[in-house]
Write a protein that holds these residues in place. Structure first.
Motif, PDB file in Angstrom:
ATOM      1  N   ARG A   1     113.660  62.380  56.069  1.00  0.00           N
ATOM      2  CA  ARG A   1     114.917  61.830  56.169  1.00  0.00           C
ATOM      3  C   ARG A   1     115.171  61.657  57.376  1.00  0.00           C
ATOM      4  NH1 ARG A   1     117.625  67.741  54.865  1.00  0.00           N
ATOM      5  NH2 ARG A   1     116.106  68.045  56.288  1.00  0.00           N
ATOM      6  N   LEU A   2     115.141  60.187  57.604  1.00  0.00           N
ATOM      7  CA  LEU A   2     115.488  59.851  58.901  1.00  0.00           C
ATOM      8  C   LEU A   2     116.555  60.120  59.746  1.00  0.00           C
ATOM      9  CD1 LEU A   2     114.106  57.579  60.658  1.00  0.00           C
ATOM     10  CD2 LEU A   2     115.841  55.959  59.969  1.00  0.00           C
TER      11      LEU A   2
ATOM     12  N   LEU B   1     109.542  76.399  43.632  1.00  0.00           N
ATOM     13  CA  LEU B   1     110.041  75.781  44.705  1.00  0.00           C
ATOM     14  C   LEU B   1     110.940  74.807  44.672  1.00  0.00           C
ATOM     15  CD1 LEU B   1     109.064  75.753  47.810  1.00  0.00           C
ATOM     16  CD2 LEU B   1     107.811  73.662  47.336  1.00  0.00           C
ATOM     17  N   TRP B   2     112.161  74.866  45.474  1.00  0.00           N
ATOM     18  CA  TRP B   2     113.462  73.929  45.543  1.00  0.00           C
ATOM     19  C   TRP B   2     113.159  73.016  46.725  1.00  0.00           C
ATOM     20  CZ3 TRP B   2     116.793  71.122  43.661  1.00  0.00           C
ATOM     21  CH2 TRP B   2     117.710  70.620  44.473  1.00  0.00           C
ATOM     22  N   ILE B   3     113.024  71.733  46.419  1.00  0.00           N
ATOM     23  CA  ILE B   3     112.784  70.672  47.215  1.00  0.00           C
ATOM     24  C   ILE B   3     114.050  69.563  47.361  1.00  0.00           C
ATOM     25  CG2 ILE B   3     111.218  68.679  47.896  1.00  0.00           C
ATOM     26  CD1 ILE B   3     109.158  70.098  45.917  1.00  0.00           C
ATOM     27  N   PRO B   4     114.858  69.667  48.356  1.00  0.00           N
ATOM     28  CA  PRO B   4     116.094  69.173  48.456  1.00  0.00           C
ATOM     29  C   PRO B   4     115.832  67.603  48.284  1.00  0.00           C
ATOM     30  CG  PRO B   4     115.880  70.633  50.155  1.00  0.00           C
ATOM     31  CD  PRO B   4     114.510  70.656  49.629  1.00  0.00           C
TER      32      PRO B   4
ATOM     33  N   TYR C   1     108.654  59.776  46.908  1.00  0.00           N
ATOM     34  CA  TYR C   1     110.238  60.212  47.148  1.00  0.00           C
ATOM     35  C   TYR C   1     110.743  58.677  46.721  1.00  0.00           C
ATOM     36  CZ  TYR C   1     109.804  57.256  51.198  1.00  0.00           C
ATOM     37  OH  TYR C   1     109.772  56.056  52.085  1.00  0.00           O
ATOM     38  N   GLN C   2     112.283  58.967  46.609  1.00  0.00           N
ATOM     39  CA  GLN C   2     112.803  57.744  46.102  1.00  0.00           C
ATOM     40  C   GLN C   2     113.757  57.245  47.418  1.00  0.00           C
ATOM     41  OE1 GLN C   2     113.214  58.247  41.411  1.00  0.00           O
ATOM     42  NE2 GLN C   2     115.370  58.398  42.417  1.00  0.00           N
ATOM     43  N   ARG C   3     113.734  56.011  47.596  1.00  0.00           N
ATOM     44  CA  ARG C   3     114.622  55.506  48.906  1.00  0.00           C
ATOM     45  C   ARG C   3     115.983  55.599  48.535  1.00  0.00           C
ATOM     46  NH1 ARG C   3     110.535  51.736  48.174  1.00  0.00           N
ATOM     47  NH2 ARG C   3     111.886  50.135  47.202  1.00  0.00           N
ATOM     48  N   ARG C   4     116.303  55.227  47.213  1.00  0.00           N
ATOM     49  CA  ARG C   4     117.890  55.258  46.870  1.00  0.00           C
ATOM     50  C   ARG C   4     118.176  56.485  46.019  1.00  0.00           C
ATOM     51  NH1 ARG C   4     117.787  49.763  45.906  1.00  0.00           N
ATOM     52  NH2 ARG C   4     117.934  50.362  43.622  1.00  0.00           N
ATOM     53  N   ASN C   5     119.224  57.153  45.738  1.00  0.00           N
ATOM     54  CA  ASN C   5     119.290  58.218  44.929  1.00  0.00           C
ATOM     55  C   ASN C   5     118.115  59.466  44.977  1.00  0.00           C
ATOM     56  OD1 ASN C   5     121.600  56.980  43.622  1.00  0.00           O
ATOM     57  ND2 ASN C   5     120.247  55.886  42.562  1.00  0.00           N
ATOM     58  N   PRO C   6     117.868  59.971  46.126  1.00  0.00           N
ATOM     59  CA  PRO C   6     116.742  60.767  46.386  1.00  0.00           C
ATOM     60  C   PRO C   6     116.906  61.828  45.167  1.00  0.00           C
ATOM     61  CG  PRO C   6     117.865  60.211  48.379  1.00  0.00           C
ATOM     62  CD  PRO C   6     118.560  59.731  47.273  1.00  0.00           C
TER      63      PRO C   6
ATOM     64  N   ARG D   1     118.440  58.717  54.658  1.00  0.00           N
ATOM     65  CA  ARG D   1     119.233  59.157  55.854  1.00  0.00           C
ATOM     66  C   ARG D   1     119.529  60.669  55.799  1.00  0.00           C
ATOM     67  NH1 ARG D   1     118.873  55.496  59.163  1.00  0.00           N
ATOM     68  NH2 ARG D   1     118.991  53.245  58.797  1.00  0.00           N
ATOM     69  N   PHE D   2     119.410  61.149  56.707  1.00  0.00           N
ATOM     70  CA  PHE D   2     119.539  62.914  56.916  1.00  0.00           C
ATOM     71  C   PHE D   2     121.123  62.966  56.547  1.00  0.00           C
ATOM     72  CE2 PHE D   2     120.729  66.425  59.612  1.00  0.00           C
ATOM     73  CZ  PHE D   2     120.224  67.334  58.765  1.00  0.00           C
ATOM     74  N   GLU D   3     121.869  62.234  57.185  1.00  0.00           N
ATOM     75  CA  GLU D   3     123.477  62.551  57.303  1.00  0.00           C
ATOM     76  C   GLU D   3     123.935  62.028  55.814  1.00  0.00           C
ATOM     77  OE1 GLU D   3     122.673  58.555  58.952  1.00  0.00           O
ATOM     78  OE2 GLU D   3     122.027  60.198  59.342  1.00  0.00           O
ATOM     79  N   GLU D   4     123.314  61.146  55.332  1.00  0.00           N
ATOM     80  CA  GLU D   4     123.620  60.738  53.783  1.00  0.00           C
ATOM     81  C   GLU D   4     123.195  61.822  52.672  1.00  0.00           C
ATOM     82  OE1 GLU D   4     122.013  56.716  53.142  1.00  0.00           O
ATOM     83  OE2 GLU D   4     123.330  56.065  54.510  1.00  0.00           O
ATOM     84  N   VAL D   5     122.126  62.287  52.883  1.00  0.00           N
ATOM     85  CA  VAL D   5     121.710  63.494  51.788  1.00  0.00           C
ATOM     86  C   VAL D   5     122.378  64.740  51.990  1.00  0.00           C
ATOM     87  CG1 VAL D   5     119.646  64.628  51.086  1.00  0.00           C
ATOM     88  CG2 VAL D   5     119.376  62.234  51.765  1.00  0.00           C
TER      89      VAL D   5
END
Length: 192
Positions: A87-88, A109-112, A62-67, A186-190
């Motif tokens: 996602r925290l 498969l769509w992976i958000p 995964y990517q920490r920034r710009n997932p 972070r869940f809320e940011e994504v």
């Protein structure tokens, strides 16, 4: 196109119509409106392809920034494909879903964004193709160990274990509980 929800909210299986006859087959592999019809607002900026032999395991990345959101499929062979919610703050944090993708059914498969992703090749060889919503960023590249017992992914057995080959980088990835919380998506940011 039939779209099927998985046990992880937001992770979707796309089942296209495959038209086959004695000459071979035809399948439409992408149409912009498919994800939009499922409530997913995705714009793709990068396509990738890899070829791997039986038993190769790639991930969980995964990517920490710009997932990155990823639309993944197999153009040749078969893989067991996995998405893990990293996602925290997510209600499904640490949960996983796995799907077999192959060149017969041509499912995708769509992976958000905010999910770790990996796959294990279960055919002799596989060509894995995927579209990404953001560019690869090596500075924020991260991952979770494939055999994290807290996640408990049920990888397919391939004679003596789940995988026979992986990169040194993937083998050394930390467990999910060892990740620095400030560096997880972070869940809320994504979801914003």
């Amino acid at each position: 196109m039939n779209i099927v929800e998985t046990r992880l909210p937001g992770v979707l299986i796309l089942q296209p119509k495959v038209f086959g006859d004695e000459r071979g087959f035809f399948v439409e592999t992408f149409r912009e409106g498919w994800l939009a019809d499922a409530g997913v607002n995705a714009r793709f900026v990068q396509d990738n392809q890899s070829r791997s032999a039986r038993g190769v395991l790639r991930g969980l990345h995964y990517q920490r920034r710009n997932p990155q959101g990823k639309l993944v499929r197999v153009s040749r062979g078969a893989v067991f494909d996995v998405a893990v919610d990293v996602r925290l703050g997510s209600p499904s944090f640490g949960r996983w879903v796995g799907v077999t993708l192959d060149d017969v059914r041509h499912e995708m498969l769509w992976i958000p964004p905010g999910f770790a992703h990996g796959f294990c090749v279960i055919s002799e060889q596989a060509d894995f193709v995927y579209k990404c919503t953001t560019y690869y960023d090596p500075e924020t590249d991260a991952g979770v160990r494939w055999d994290d017992p807290a996640i408990g992914i049920e990888w397919p057995e391939l004679g003596g274990g789940a995988a026979t080959a992986m990169s040194a980088k993937d083998f050394a990835l930390p467990l999910l509980h060892e990740q620095e919380p400030a560096r997880l998506p972070r869940f809320e940011e994504v979801m914003a």
